[in-house]
Design a protein around this motif. Sequence first.
Motif, PDB file in Angstrom:
ATOM      1  N   THR A 214      32.624  35.247  47.764  1.00  0.00           N
ATOM      2  CA  THR A 214      33.281  34.321  46.843  1.00  0.00           C
ATOM      3  C   THR A 214      33.004  34.711  45.395  1.00  0.00           C
ATOM      4  O   THR A 214      33.883  34.582  44.525  1.00  0.00           O
ATOM      5  CB  THR A 214      32.838  32.876  47.112  1.00  0.00           C
ATOM      6  N   THR A 215      31.816  35.211  45.124  1.00  0.00           N
ATOM      7  CA  THR A 215      31.505  35.687  43.765  1.00  0.00           C
ATOM      8  C   THR A 215      32.416  36.834  43.367  1.00  0.00           C
ATOM      9  O   THR A 215      32.878  36.919  42.220  1.00  0.00           O
ATOM     10  CB  THR A 215      30.032  36.134  43.680  1.00  0.00           C
ATOM     11  N   THR A 216      32.731  37.714  44.319  1.00  0.00           N
ATOM     12  CA  THR A 216      33.664  38.800  44.054  1.00  0.00           C
ATOM     13  C   THR A 216      35.041  38.255  43.695  1.00  0.00           C
ATOM     14  O   THR A 216      35.669  38.689  42.715  1.00  0.00           O
ATOM     15  CB  THR A 216      33.779  39.727  45.281  1.00  0.00           C
ATOM     16  N   LEU A 217      35.516  37.283  44.476  1.00  0.00           N
ATOM     17  CA  LEU A 217      36.825  36.684  44.197  1.00  0.00           C
ATOM     18  C   LEU A 217      36.834  36.024  42.824  1.00  0.00           C
ATOM     19  O   LEU A 217      37.790  36.188  42.051  1.00  0.00           O
ATOM     20  CB  LEU A 217      37.191  35.660  45.267  1.00  0.00           C
ATOM     21  N   LYS A 218      35.791  35.268  42.523  1.00  0.00           N
ATOM     22  CA  LYS A 218      35.738  34.572  41.237  1.00  0.00           C
ATOM     23  C   LYS A 218      35.633  35.548  40.071  1.00  0.00           C
ATOM     24  O   LYS A 218      36.132  35.275  38.977  1.00  0.00           O
ATOM     25  CB  LYS A 218      34.566  33.592  41.227  1.00  0.00           C
ATOM     26  N   SER A 219      35.019  36.694  40.296  1.00  0.00           N
ATOM     27  CA  SER A 219      34.940  37.715  39.253  1.00  0.00           C
ATOM     28  C   SER A 219      36.301  38.343  39.015  1.00  0.00           C
ATOM     29  O   SER A 219      36.671  38.653  37.874  1.00  0.00           O
ATOM     30  CB  SER A 219      33.922  38.795  39.648  1.00  0.00           C
ATOM     31  N   ILE A 220      37.069  38.538  40.076  1.00  0.00           N
ATOM     32  CA  ILE A 220      38.427  39.068  39.940  1.00  0.00           C
ATOM     33  C   ILE A 220      39.312  38.082  39.192  1.00  0.00           C
ATOM     34  O   ILE A 220      40.110  38.460  38.328  1.00  0.00           O
ATOM     35  CB  ILE A 220      39.019  39.371  41.336  1.00  0.00           C
ATOM     36  N   LEU A 221      39.155  36.799  39.513  1.00  0.00           N
ATOM     37  CA  LEU A 221      40.014  35.762  38.948  1.00  0.00           C
ATOM     38  C   LEU A 221      39.594  35.302  37.556  1.00  0.00           C
ATOM     39  O   LEU A 221      40.322  34.559  36.903  1.00  0.00           O
ATOM     40  CB  LEU A 221      40.049  34.552  39.885  1.00  0.00           C
ATOM     41  N   GLY A 222      38.419  35.719  37.099  1.00  0.00           N
ATOM     42  CA  GLY A 222      37.959  35.309  35.778  1.00  0.00           C
ATOM     43  C   GLY A 222      37.255  33.972  35.757  1.00  0.00           C
ATOM     44  O   GLY A 222      36.928  33.460  34.683  1.00  0.00           O
ATOM     45  N   VAL A 223      37.010  33.387  36.922  1.00  0.00           N
ATOM     46  CA  VAL A 223      36.229  32.144  36.985  1.00  0.00           C
ATOM     47  C   VAL A 223      34.789  32.434  36.588  1.00  0.00           C
ATOM     48  O   VAL A 223      34.122  31.627  35.946  1.00  0.00           O
ATOM     49  CB  VAL A 223      36.297  31.539  38.408  1.00  0.00           C
ATOM     50  N   LEU A 224      34.316  33.608  36.981  1.00  0.00           N
ATOM     51  CA  LEU A 224      33.022  34.112  36.539  1.00  0.00           C
ATOM     52  C   LEU A 224      33.244  35.361  35.699  1.00  0.00           C
ATOM     53  O   LEU A 224      34.172  36.133  35.971  1.00  0.00           O
ATOM     54  CB  LEU A 224      32.133  34.463  37.735  1.00  0.00           C
ATOM     55  N   THR A 225      32.415  35.558  34.693  1.00  0.00           N
ATOM     56  CA  THR A 225      32.515  36.738  33.845  1.00  0.00           C
ATOM     57  C   THR A 225      31.447  37.743  34.253  1.00  0.00           C
ATOM     58  O   THR A 225      30.250  37.473  34.103  1.00  0.00           O
ATOM     59  CB  THR A 225      32.336  36.377  32.363  1.00  0.00           C
ATOM     60  N   PRO A 226      31.833  38.893  34.784  1.00  0.00           N
ATOM     61  CA  PRO A 226      30.837  39.899  35.157  1.00  0.00           C
ATOM     62  C   PRO A 226      30.042  40.378  33.948  1.00  0.00           C
ATOM     63  O   PRO A 226      30.554  40.416  32.827  1.00  0.00           O
ATOM     64  CB  PRO A 226      31.678  41.039  35.748  1.00  0.00           C
ATOM     65  N   ARG A 227      28.794  40.734  34.194  1.00  0.00           N
ATOM     66  CA  ARG A 227      27.988  41.331  33.128  1.00  0.00           C
ATOM     67  C   ARG A 227      28.568  42.693  32.731  1.00  0.00           C
ATOM     68  O   ARG A 227      28.547  43.077  31.555  1.00  0.00           O
ATOM     69  CB  ARG A 227      26.537  41.490  33.631  1.00  0.00           C
ATOM     70  N   SER A 228      29.075  43.416  33.732  1.00  0.00           N
ATOM     71  CA  SER A 228      29.721  44.699  33.463  1.00  0.00           C
ATOM     72  C   SER A 228      30.689  45.009  34.594  1.00  0.00           C
ATOM     73  O   SER A 228      30.686  44.370  35.645  1.00  0.00           O
ATOM     74  CB  SER A 228      28.680  45.817  33.324  1.00  0.00           C
ATOM     75  N   GLY A 229      31.534  46.011  34.370  1.00  0.00           N
ATOM     76  CA  GLY A 229      32.547  46.375  35.354  1.00  0.00           C
ATOM     77  C   GLY A 229      33.946  46.098  34.826  1.00  0.00           C
ATOM     78  O   GLY A 229      34.123  45.603  33.706  1.00  0.00           O
ATOM     79  N   GLN A 230      34.931  46.388  35.638  1.00  0.00           N
ATOM     80  CA  GLN A 230      36.319  46.267  35.195  1.00  0.00           C
ATOM     81  C   GLN A 230      37.208  45.808  36.348  1.00  0.00           C
ATOM     82  O   GLN A 230      37.005  46.190  37.502  1.00  0.00           O
ATOM     83  CB  GLN A 230      36.826  47.617  34.667  1.00  0.00           C
ATOM     84  N   VAL A 231      38.212  44.983  36.013  1.00  0.00           N
ATOM     85  CA  VAL A 231      39.243  44.575  36.955  1.00  0.00           C
ATOM     86  C   VAL A 231      40.593  44.922  36.343  1.00  0.00           C
ATOM     87  O   VAL A 231      40.898  44.513  35.223  1.00  0.00           O
ATOM     88  CB  VAL A 231      39.180  43.061  37.262  1.00  0.00           C
ATOM     89  N   ARG A 232      41.389  45.698  37.083  1.00  0.00           N
ATOM     90  CA  ARG A 232      42.732  46.068  36.639  1.00  0.00           C
ATOM     91  C   ARG A 232      43.743  45.612  37.684  1.00  0.00           C
ATOM     92  O   ARG A 232      43.501  45.718  38.886  1.00  0.00           O
ATOM     93  CB  ARG A 232      42.855  47.588  36.433  1.00  0.00           C
ATOM     94  N   PHE A 233      44.870  45.088  37.206  1.00  0.00           N
ATOM     95  CA  PHE A 233      45.931  44.618  38.099  1.00  0.00           C
ATOM     96  C   PHE A 233      47.266  45.083  37.534  1.00  0.00           C
ATOM     97  O   PHE A 233      47.538  44.895  36.353  1.00  0.00           O
ATOM     98  CB  PHE A 233      45.896  43.085  38.188  1.00  0.00           C
TER      99      PHE A 233
END
Length: 236
Positions: free
Chosen positions: A44-63
Amino acid sequence: MSNLLEVRSLHTLYGDSHVLHGVSFDIKKGQAVSLMGRNGMGKTTTLKSILGVLTPRSGQVRFQDQDLDGLPTWQRMRRDIAYVPEGRGMFHNLSVKEHLLMAARPNQRREVLWDYDRVLATFPRLQERLGNLGTQLSGGEQQMLAIGRALMTNPDLLILDEATEGLAPLIRKEIWDVIRTIKASGVSTLIVDKNIQVLEKICDHHIVLVKGRVMFEGDSQQLLTQRDEVESHLGV
């Protein structure tokens, strides 16, 4: 086949708790991808990181070849991502019909459009409950409504968190049949669920998380070949 979603080296924390440790994977256009793991492993943390509900400390999401980093959740969803949350997210004051109609949005890129009539044809039970509040439905009916509502946005990517969790066996079968129909319509899907036997048949690609790290990634043939190892990670 080109990438629809690209997740690169996500590190996400809850306070001082480091949950995701460099999670990376891709979803190609038209693919169904499973995301598996025991409870508390970071799905669920992965999903929320993709959706912007959580802000990752680092990394990238591209769509769709666009960087989503820094965009709020609503702007990401407007780029044709739909989310069916664990718990289904029913609105207490909306009827079944209102849940569907308020979500309606066209997508000019889609050859097969999910409109009101198509959703009701896919979920005949909802046709019988149009005047009921969403919160008055059974758990299985709420899941059907949550998926139908998401489809009304005509997404390019549908994300389902715990797609069949807590549902009766017959309802689970209905949901899996619908997911097959969704895939056949060309919608890419990211599915969190525990049913490895069904997922290996429906999905093209599989990811297993263990303590916030990708411990397995591969297609269904690779999943079958490494079944014992994957099941040990899942605790089944």
